[in-house]
Write a protein that holds these residues in place. Sequence first.
Motif, PDB file in Angstrom:
ATOM      1  N   GLU A 152       0.799  -1.229   0.000  1.00 21.40           N
ATOM      2  CA  GLU A 152       0.000   0.000   0.000  1.00 21.40           C
ATOM      3  C   GLU A 152       0.838   1.289   0.000  1.00 21.40           C
ATOM      4  N   CYS A 153       2.119   1.193   0.286  1.00 21.70           N
ATOM      5  CA  CYS A 153       2.946   2.416   0.350  1.00 21.70           C
ATOM      6  C   CYS A 153       2.946   3.118  -1.021  1.00 21.70           C
ATOM      7  N   PRO A 154       2.504   4.390  -1.087  1.00 20.25           N
ATOM      8  CA  PRO A 154       2.416   5.067  -2.390  1.00 20.25           C
ATOM      9  C   PRO A 154       3.774   5.236  -3.073  1.00 20.25           C
ATOM     10  N   GLU A 199      11.737   1.925  -3.764  1.00 21.35           N
ATOM     11  CA  GLU A 199      11.726   0.952  -2.672  1.00 21.35           C
ATOM     12  C   GLU A 199      11.752   1.658  -1.323  1.00 21.35           C
ATOM     13  N   CYS A 200      10.581   2.118  -0.911  1.00 25.09           N
ATOM     14  CA  CYS A 200      10.483   2.813   0.385  1.00 25.09           C
ATOM     15  C   CYS A 200      10.388   1.785   1.515  1.00 25.09           C
ATOM     16  N   ILE A 201       9.478   0.810   1.355  1.00 24.27           N
ATOM     17  CA  ILE A 201       9.409  -0.278   2.352  1.00 24.27           C
ATOM     18  C   ILE A 201       9.831  -1.564   1.656  1.00 24.27           C
ATOM     19  N   THR A 202      10.779  -2.245   2.274  1.00 25.53           N
ATOM     20  CA  THR A 202      11.247  -3.518   1.720  1.00 25.53           C
ATOM     21  C   THR A 202      11.292  -4.552   2.847  1.00 25.53           C
ATOM     22  N   LEU A 227      13.134   8.256   1.613  1.00 23.80           N
ATOM     23  CA  LEU A 227      12.085   8.184   0.586  1.00 23.80           C
ATOM     24  C   LEU A 227      10.680   8.402   1.150  1.00 23.80           C
ATOM     25  N   CYS A 228      10.490   8.067   2.438  1.00 21.79           N
ATOM     26  CA  CYS A 228       9.151   8.159   3.056  1.00 21.79           C
ATOM     27  C   CYS A 228       8.602   9.585   2.951  1.00 21.79           C
ATOM     28  N   ILE A 229       7.312   9.688   2.542  1.00 20.11           N
ATOM     29  CA  ILE A 229       6.689  11.014   2.431  1.00 20.11           C
ATOM     30  C   ILE A 229       5.783  11.294   3.640  1.00 20.11           C
ATOM     31  N   GLY A 230       5.723  10.357   4.590  1.00 19.52           N
ATOM     32  CA  GLY A 230       4.979  10.600   5.825  1.00 19.52           C
ATOM     33  C   GLY A 230       3.469  10.530   5.684  1.00 19.52           C
ATOM     34  N   CYS A 231       2.969   9.751   4.697  1.00 18.37           N
ATOM     35  CA  CYS A 231       1.515   9.699   4.492  1.00 18.37           C
ATOM     36  C   CYS A 231       0.812   8.935   5.613  1.00 18.37           C
ATOM     37  N   GLY A 232       1.504   8.032   6.288  1.00 21.82           N
ATOM     38  CA  GLY A 232       0.927   7.302   7.417  1.00 21.82           C
ATOM     39  C   GLY A 232       0.104   6.084   7.028  1.00 21.82           C
ATOM     40  N   ILE A 233       0.070   5.737   5.737  1.00 20.74           N
ATOM     41  CA  ILE A 233      -0.754   4.599   5.299  1.00 20.74           C
ATOM     42  C   ILE A 233      -0.266   3.294   5.936  1.00 20.74           C
ATOM     43  N   CYS A 234       1.066   3.109   5.987  1.00 21.57           N
ATOM     44  CA  CYS A 234       1.592   1.855   6.547  1.00 21.57           C
ATOM     45  C   CYS A 234       1.196   1.688   8.016  1.00 21.57           C
ATOM     46  N   ILE A 235       1.099   2.803   8.733  1.00 23.48           N
ATOM     47  CA  ILE A 235       0.724   2.714  10.157  1.00 23.48           C
ATOM     48  C   ILE A 235      -0.691   2.140  10.253  1.00 23.48           C
TER      49      ILE A 235
HETATM   50 FE1  SF4 Z   1       5.346   4.534   2.737  1.00 25.45          FE
HETATM   51 FE2  SF4 Z   1       3.586   6.333   3.678  1.00 25.45          FE
HETATM   52 FE3  SF4 Z   1       4.555   4.427   5.322  1.00 25.45          FE
HETATM   53 FE4  SF4 Z   1       6.163   6.418   4.494  1.00 25.45          FE
HETATM   54  S1  SF4 Z   1       4.347   6.633   5.790  1.00 25.45           S
HETATM   55  S2  SF4 Z   1       6.660   4.246   4.546  1.00 25.45           S
HETATM   56  S3  SF4 Z   1       5.387   6.752   2.432  1.00 25.45           S
HETATM   57  S4  SF4 Z   1       3.263   4.129   3.540  1.00 25.45           S
END
Ligand code: SF4
Length: 603
Positions: free
Chosen positions: A25-27, A34-37, A50-58
Amino acid sequence: MVHRIAVVEEDLCQSKKCGLECIKECPVNINGQECITLPGSKIALISEELCIGCGICIKVCPFDAIDILNLSEELKSDKIHQYGVNSFRLFRIPTVRKGQVVGLVGRNGIGKSTALKILAGQLVPNLGDYEGTATWDRFIQYLSGREMKEHFERIADGELRVSLKPQAVYKLPEAWTKETRLLLQQMDERKKMDEVVETLNLKETLDKKLPDLSGGELQRVAVAAASLKDADLYLFDEPSSYNDVFQRLAVSKLIRGIAESGKSVLVVEHDIAFLDYVTDYVQIIYGEPGAYGIVSGLYASRTGINSLLDGYLPQENVRFRDHAVTFGQRAAGETVESEEVVAKYTALGKSYKAFKLEAAAGEINGGTILGVVGANALGKTTFLKMLAGVEKPTSGTVHVDAKVAYKPQYLSSEFDGTVDEFFMTTLGSKYTDPVLQDNLVVPLRLEKLLARRMGELSGGELQKVAIVATMAQDTDVYALDEPSAFLDVEDRFVVARAINRMVKARGKAAVVIDHDLQVVDIVSDRLLVFSGDPGVSGEATSPLTKEEGMNEFLRRVGLTYRRDVNTGRPRVNKPGSKLDRDQKDRGTYYYVSAQREESAPAD
Ligand code: SF4
């Protein structure tokens, strides 16, 4: 300007069990980078660049394993230690001073143990360079011009002797199975054993073997052993746990004596009445448990503790809690004591072979929280068990048509399964009750524990589960034995507030035994005071008003309390001070006007 940190909690990330939703799901990943591996197919690796701080992974992580946080750019230069990529980091180091007691207070998992290890010279800080080799020289260079430079120069030269009282005193019997006397004799470098044994009331304990000691005895033996060593710096990690108010006072006296002899002392503690009494200065560690911790500046004890209660550090312009903790005030709209009697008992007696308890008759109305105070081994738990129907009185009757939900003092979990399974089995849909969720489950971060096995929980984690399991019950009386034990200072505030709100909102009653007087003050409407000869006989009063009860209890302890002018919190008067003498002369051991604080001497 902010810098972003990504933290993956190793023991929570279970990449083999989840569907790797974070990676899917990481945009940034979706866009081909490769932001999350998942290197080595173990735990997720997140690129902070690389993380843009969208918070989706949380949100998509089913195990609550990820934290993405924005910290101020300036903090970067204050980073003292980082364990590894995407792991916990500590910013700034506590200060210690010769002849002074400094208190360190903050949540569990916020870096207190890391800070202690660094101060003791057991961990060389890497300044965030977790791939390089950490050296004392590099750290000392970093400290150039700062107060703690000399401390670490002496550590690096092997000149600074440190004595540490560890937090986990229950592990001591694994290391020493012989008599207490032999242990203390071996530690007695200062030749003060008789004095220390006297101060901590350990005479009766000397001939007992360590595995046979109670929690309170073990704690005082650990404090005694640490204080008998000849050191320059003394570190006491949670010295008040398991002890009653009288024993906490004895420990305070010993710790103050060490500082007054010119040594440096640092105390990590969650009981703020104790912290206020024993320390000269306080430092708060705030941040996000498991992710990062920031050590505040050094504050005079009163100012530091008031800031802790406020949730705001004015000198640093940092808010670390969205509300202040208040004392002696009822929140608007809360119901108060009702006419309805939910529990009633005649004079009660309970006799064992070597112990006798007598309790005066009493009743508890709906909407009331009855606090129970007194020394250890006076029968407080026995009283609660009689009220809860777990023990039968030898004489007298408990008229409790009401149902009682009982949380015992000693917690163990024989449940073979996860926390989630435990709640589903014992509570079912009660676990999702919005009042329970809002007041306890969310603020206590229970979600982070759901995937853990019950048998693997720490004392504090088990305590939180037990409190939630008790407060979720559809019952008339909630009986809680030492709910603050093993909890950090923030969780104590959460639990005290939650019990108060939930009991009043539901029109039920609660009986709460605790040794943390600030918790007792926040939570109670009335008080039951126990007195007697510990381990031999105990007597309990009828339920008294809080003022009468505290007055009675503090008279026995020999302390007077005033209210802080800013926060309304009760503070111990310095023994022998004018205020202390005046209050004792008037018989007012508690609840003087907050205004008097202004003229009170510093303590
Ligand atoms: Fe990817 Fe968003 Fe999680 Fe950063 S916060 S690692 S961009 S999903």
